[in-house]
Design an enzyme around this catalytic site. Structure first.
Site, mmCIF file in Angstrom:
data_model
loop_
_atom_site.group_PDB
_atom_site.id
_atom_site.type_symbol
_atom_site.label_atom_id
_atom_site.label_comp_id
_atom_site.label_asym_id
_atom_site.label_seq_id
_atom_site.Cartn_x
_atom_site.Cartn_y
_atom_site.Cartn_z
ATOM 1 N N VAL A 60 24.323 40.490 32.961
ATOM 2 C CA VAL A 60 24.242 41.259 33.510
ATOM 3 C C VAL A 60 24.428 42.836 32.286
ATOM 4 O O VAL A 60 24.518 43.893 33.072
ATOM 5 C CB VAL A 60 25.711 41.481 34.887
ATOM 6 C CG1 VAL A 60 25.577 40.791 35.713
ATOM 7 C CG2 VAL A 60 27.041 42.163 34.267
ATOM 8 N N ASN A 86 28.855 42.310 41.147
ATOM 9 C CA ASN A 86 30.600 41.395 40.941
ATOM 10 C C ASN A 86 31.191 40.967 39.585
ATOM 11 O O ASN A 86 32.072 40.786 39.839
ATOM 12 C CB ASN A 86 30.790 40.484 42.240
ATOM 13 C CG ASN A 86 31.847 39.707 41.818
ATOM 14 O OD1 ASN A 86 33.412 40.177 42.187
ATOM 15 N ND2 ASN A 86 31.929 38.397 41.751
ATOM 16 N N SER A 139 37.859 48.344 42.121
ATOM 17 C CA SER A 139 38.692 47.695 42.285
ATOM 18 C C SER A 139 40.486 48.577 42.121
ATOM 19 O O SER A 139 39.930 50.292 41.488
ATOM 20 C CB SER A 139 38.971 47.530 40.042
ATOM 21 O OG SER A 139 40.645 47.496 39.809
ATOM 22 N N TYR A 152 38.009 50.143 31.385
ATOM 23 C CA TYR A 152 38.277 49.425 33.352
ATOM 24 C C TYR A 152 38.496 50.698 34.004
ATOM 25 O O TYR A 152 37.614 50.121 34.971
ATOM 26 C CB TYR A 152 39.240 47.772 32.421
ATOM 27 C CG TYR A 152 38.656 47.365 34.149
ATOM 28 C CD1 TYR A 152 38.015 46.106 33.786
ATOM 29 C CD2 TYR A 152 39.358 47.450 35.285
ATOM 30 C CE1 TYR A 152 37.977 45.548 35.107
ATOM 31 C CE2 TYR A 152 39.412 46.508 36.715
ATOM 32 C CZ TYR A 152 38.469 45.211 36.686
ATOM 33 O OH TYR A 152 38.917 44.344 37.395
ATOM 34 N N ALA A 153 39.163 51.124 33.991
ATOM 35 C CA ALA A 153 40.039 51.818 35.449
ATOM 36 C C ALA A 153 38.882 52.643 34.815
ATOM 37 O O ALA A 153 38.375 52.675 36.086
ATOM 38 C CB ALA A 153 41.016 52.063 34.804
ATOM 39 N N LYS A 156 35.992 51.073 37.553
ATOM 40 C CA LYS A 156 35.820 50.966 38.376
ATOM 41 C C LYS A 156 35.878 52.471 39.090
ATOM 42 O O LYS A 156 34.724 52.622 40.074
ATOM 43 C CB LYS A 156 36.545 49.820 38.357
ATOM 44 C CG LYS A 156 36.713 48.862 37.587
ATOM 45 C CD LYS A 156 35.495 47.732 38.264
ATOM 46 C CE LYS A 156 36.146 46.538 37.995
ATOM 47 N NZ LYS A 156 34.887 45.230 38.760
ATOM 48 N N ILE A 185 44.020 39.477 42.152
ATOM 49 C CA ILE A 185 43.067 38.429 42.884
ATOM 50 C C ILE A 185 43.763 37.534 42.040
ATOM 51 O O ILE A 185 43.531 37.718 40.457
ATOM 52 C CB ILE A 185 42.074 38.713 43.404
ATOM 53 C CG1 ILE A 185 41.761 39.964 44.438
ATOM 54 C CG2 ILE A 185 41.645 37.534 44.227
ATOM 55 C CD1 ILE A 185 41.974 39.776 45.724
HETATM 56 N N1 LIG Z 1 40.635 39.295 40.003
HETATM 57 C C1 LIG Z 1 41.326 40.673 40.304
HETATM 58 O O1 LIG Z 1 42.112 40.594 40.429
HETATM 59 C C2 LIG Z 1 40.447 41.143 40.391
HETATM 60 C C3 LIG Z 1 41.240 43.085 40.714
HETATM 61 C C4 LIG Z 1 39.902 43.540 41.258
HETATM 62 C C5 LIG Z 1 38.797 43.644 40.251
HETATM 63 N N2 LIG Z 1 38.354 42.205 39.818
HETATM 64 C C6 LIG Z 1 36.458 42.378 39.720
HETATM 65 O O2 LIG Z 1 36.363 41.159 40.222
HETATM 66 C C7 LIG Z 1 35.036 40.722 39.695
HETATM 67 C C8 LIG Z 1 35.072 39.535 39.260
HETATM 68 O O3 LIG Z 1 36.799 39.223 38.738
HETATM 69 P P1 LIG Z 1 36.984 37.990 39.632
HETATM 70 O O4 LIG Z 1 38.791 37.881 39.388
HETATM 71 O O5 LIG Z 1 36.632 36.518 40.007
HETATM 72 O O6 LIG Z 1 37.191 37.189 38.098
HETATM 73 P P2 LIG Z 1 36.365 36.086 37.459
HETATM 74 O O7 LIG Z 1 37.240 35.927 35.849
HETATM 75 O O8 LIG Z 1 36.867 34.397 37.727
HETATM 76 O O9 LIG Z 1 35.446 35.432 37.272
HETATM 77 C C9 LIG Z 1 34.155 36.164 37.146
HETATM 78 C C10 LIG Z 1 32.774 36.325 36.713
HETATM 79 O O10 LIG Z 1 32.193 37.188 35.548
HETATM 80 C C11 LIG Z 1 31.503 36.528 34.747
HETATM 81 N N3 LIG Z 1 30.996 36.928 33.658
HETATM 82 C C12 LIG Z 1 31.351 37.497 32.997
HETATM 83 N N4 LIG Z 1 30.819 38.898 32.203
HETATM 84 C C13 LIG Z 1 29.584 38.710 32.840
HETATM 85 C C14 LIG Z 1 28.208 38.981 31.952
HETATM 86 N N5 LIG Z 1 27.216 39.483 31.549
HETATM 87 N N6 LIG Z 1 26.840 38.816 32.869
HETATM 88 C C15 LIG Z 1 27.325 37.669 34.395
HETATM 89 N N7 LIG Z 1 28.248 37.150 34.473
HETATM 90 C C16 LIG Z 1 29.388 37.645 33.895
HETATM 91 C C17 LIG Z 1 32.317 35.366 34.141
HETATM 92 O O11 LIG Z 1 31.411 33.907 33.598
HETATM 93 C C18 LIG Z 1 32.982 34.804 35.626
HETATM 94 O O12 LIG Z 1 32.512 33.840 36.291
HETATM 95 C C19 LIG Z 1 35.226 41.451 37.842
HETATM 96 O O13 LIG Z 1 34.102 42.341 38.543
HETATM 97 C C20 LIG Z 1 36.629 41.866 38.112
HETATM 98 O O14 LIG Z 1 37.028 43.129 37.509
HETATM 99 C C21 LIG Z 1 39.222 41.136 39.777
#
Ligand SMILES: NC(=O)c1ccc[n+]([C@@H]2O[C@H](COP(=O)([O-])OP(=O)(O)OC[C@H]3O[C@@H](n4cnc5c(N)ncnc54)[C@H](O)[C@@H]3O)[C@@H](O)[C@H]2O)c1
Length: 284
Positions: A60, A86, A139, A152-153, A156, A185
């Site tokens: 992405v 996402n 987020s 990051y903040a 988002k 999460i």
């Molecule tokens: N887990 C949390 O606590 C939390 C909290 C707030 C927001 N988020 C957001 O949720 C979203 C998903 O995160 P998650 O927690 O499921 O993490 P995760 O690491 O389990 O999944 C993230 C996925 O994004 C993919 N990814 C990373 N860079 C990429 C790129 N350049 N192109 C395509 N894919 C790419 C990774 O390979 C991975 O499969 C993210 O945007 C993250 O910032 C997560």
């Protein structure tokens, strides 16, 4: 089967929130285009599905990859009904007085520009599709400092604003745009973003589970499906009047300072109440 015969694109679908959401969409009848840079993870998502998850390698950070993803989903199915922008990771960890331009730009490309161009390249294929909807992953880090590193903040928070401005731009096509703000999460994001060595991964995951269970008023760890359910709602007919806004799904993490809900943490007002009661008891 809220998404029967619908085409849905999910980025970051090889793990965590994206995988869970892709599987929920597929289970409700959608043909899902699951995109990620992690091909092994994508294969696992497809293997866990009912056969309606089609995997696409897509970085992405590369706009041409995003365009190819959207064009392919539309060419193979006739159009796109829903997009979940996402994909993400923790971004540059540096504080504002230490961050370098490269780290700042990389974080913005991954977390903010990717969402803008996810919308940009999906919309031509969404025009005229009844109930078309986009959801972007923001987020709780967009609420204020303390939940993530600085860049990051900021990215988002940008996603939240992009969600509103895009909902306005796309009103003329009757495409709704909303965001979801996950709290803590339980996914791989923490170990991946901190580059935790393989041998420490299980230990780190144990610590993350423990911390995430105790982080918010709801006394369990947030799970990817908690976010997926909110995303499906936002893309569904039931949310047809919900537009340009965001749903915080965080078990109450952001409701207020910890002492407002945790009896273990000293609360000034409780202390004053007790002092007053003690003084009154002594006087009587
Ligand atoms: N887990 C949390 O606590 C939390 C909290 C707030 C927001 N988020 C957001 O949720 C979203 C998903 O995160 P998650 O927690 O499921 O993490 P995760 O690491 O389990 O999944 C993230 C996925 O994004 C993919 N990814 C990373 N860079 C990429 C790129 N350049 N192109 C395509 N894919 C790419 C990774 O390979 C991975 O499969 C993210 O945007 C993250 O910032 C997560």
């Amino acid at each position: 089967m809220r998404f029967h015969n619908k085409t849905v694109v999910v980025t970051g679908a090889a793990s965590g929130i994206g995988r869970a959401t892709a599987l929920l969409f597929a289970a409700e009848g959608a043909k899902v285009y699951a995109a990620d840079i992690d091909e092994a993870g994508l294969a696992q998502t497809a293997a866990e599905s009912n056969g309606e998850v089609h995997t696409v390698r897509c970085d992405v950070c590369k706009c041409e990859d995003i365009k190819a993803l959207m064009d392919r989903a539309a060419a193979e199915t006739g159009g796109i009904d829903a997009v979940f922008n996402n994909a993400g990771a923790g971004g540059d960890m540096a504080k504002i007085d230490e961050i370098e331009p490269e780290g700042w730009d990389r974080t913005m490309h991954l977390l903010l520009r990717s969402v803008a161009f996810g919308i940009r390249y999906a919309v031509p294929h969404m025009i005229g599709r009844k109930g078309a909807a986009i959801v972007n992953t923001s987020s709780v880090a967009a609420v204020g400092p303390g939940y993530s590193p600085n860049a990051y903040a900021v990215a988002k928070a940008g996603v939240l604003h992009l969600t509103k401005t895009s909902a306005a731009d796309l009103a003329r096509h009757q495409i709704r745009v909303n965001a979801v703000q996950p709290g803590f999460i339980n996914t791989n994001i923490f170990t991946t973003s901190l580059d935790v060595p393989k041998e420490l991964e299980e230990q780190a995951k144990g610590a993350i589970l423990m911390m995430s269970t105790a982080a918010q008023p709801v006394a369990r760890a947030g799970q990817p499906n908690d976010i997926g359910e909110a995303v499906l709602y936002l893309c569904s007919e039931a949310a047809s009047f919900v537009n340009g806004t965001s749903i915080i799904v965080d078990g109450g993490l952001t409701i207020g300072p910890r002492h407002s809900w945790d009896p273990e943490v000293p609360d000034l007002f409780e202390a004053l109440r007790q002092m007053k009661a003690a003084a009154e008891a002594q006087a009587s």
